[in-house]
Design a protein around this motif. Sequence first.
Motif, PDB file in Angstrom:
ATOM      1  N   ARG A  58      37.833  31.190  29.757  1.00 42.18           N
ATOM      2  CA  ARG A  58      37.373  29.984  29.922  1.00 42.18           C
ATOM      3  C   ARG A  58      38.199  28.925  28.717  1.00 42.18           C
ATOM      4  N   GLU A  61      41.087  28.133  30.991  1.00 40.55           N
ATOM      5  CA  GLU A  61      40.715  26.972  31.733  1.00 40.55           C
ATOM      6  C   GLU A  61      40.623  25.570  31.013  1.00 40.55           C
ATOM      7  N   GLU A  62      39.999  25.473  29.909  1.00 37.75           N
ATOM      8  CA  GLU A  62      40.058  24.357  29.267  1.00 37.75           C
ATOM      9  C   GLU A  62      41.320  23.762  28.828  1.00 37.75           C
ATOM     10  N   GLU A  63      42.322  24.475  28.362  1.00 41.39           N
ATOM     11  CA  GLU A  63      43.633  23.978  28.430  1.00 41.39           C
ATOM     12  C   GLU A  63      44.399  23.947  29.464  1.00 41.39           C
ATOM     13  N   ALA A  82      34.373  24.775  35.075  1.00 39.91           N
ATOM     14  CA  ALA A  82      35.073  24.052  33.980  1.00 39.91           C
ATOM     15  C   ALA A  82      34.206  23.078  33.379  1.00 39.91           C
ATOM     16  N   SER A  85      32.331  23.522  29.475  1.00 40.20           N
ATOM     17  CA  SER A  85      32.912  23.214  28.354  1.00 40.20           C
ATOM     18  C   SER A  85      32.751  21.606  28.109  1.00 40.20           C
ATOM     19  N   THR A  87      34.218  20.170  25.703  1.00 36.37           N
ATOM     20  CA  THR A  87      35.218  19.435  25.481  1.00 36.37           C
ATOM     21  C   THR A  87      35.867  18.789  27.058  1.00 36.37           C
ATOM     22  N   THR A  88      35.754  19.635  27.777  1.00 37.95           N
ATOM     23  CA  THR A  88      36.428  19.245  29.461  1.00 37.95           C
ATOM     24  C   THR A  88      35.355  18.195  29.742  1.00 37.95           C
TER      25      THR A  88
END
Length: 172
Positions: A58, A61-63, A82, A85, A87-88
């Motif tokens: 994860r 994935e976020e990056e 995705a 998150s 953030t995402t």
Amino acid sequence: MSPRYVVLGPPGAGKTTVGTILAERLGVAFRDTDDDIVATAGKPISDIFTDDGEPAFRAMEEEAVAEALKTHDGVLALGGGAVLSATTRGRLVGHTVVFLNVGMAEGVRRTGMSSARPLLAGVNPRATFKSLLDARLPLYREVATIEVTTDDLTPEQVVDAVLRPTGPAQGT
């Protein structure tokens, strides 16, 4: 730079298939963040889950999503999880986000309970898929600007619905 469309949804929704056709129709490049993760890690996603665990995946994935949102101007497909998150989800604000919705029965049929999908492996894959849908559906809808239910549509019909300015496929 910003993607024309960001495509997301659960396993079996058709993100890669629809995203590829959509990109071809628009004459732009297609990119899948799962492919980016595999290239960076140098191993399949199932191995990342097994060797490093879901939290490590994860984070990768976020990056990958953050980078792709900054550098890709075509059609971008995100992995099904995705949206987990926050953030995402925040980074998706202001983008045209297409949620490809698929019902449980159709999603199970399409994925064939593939062992290449680590979150669907296990004792009761149908229950796992249902649990996944229940947890993620509100998150997909939170970020979506277009929603298309894909169960009874061909990939080409899904693309038609995405490109239609208004119509029954949106907001369903």
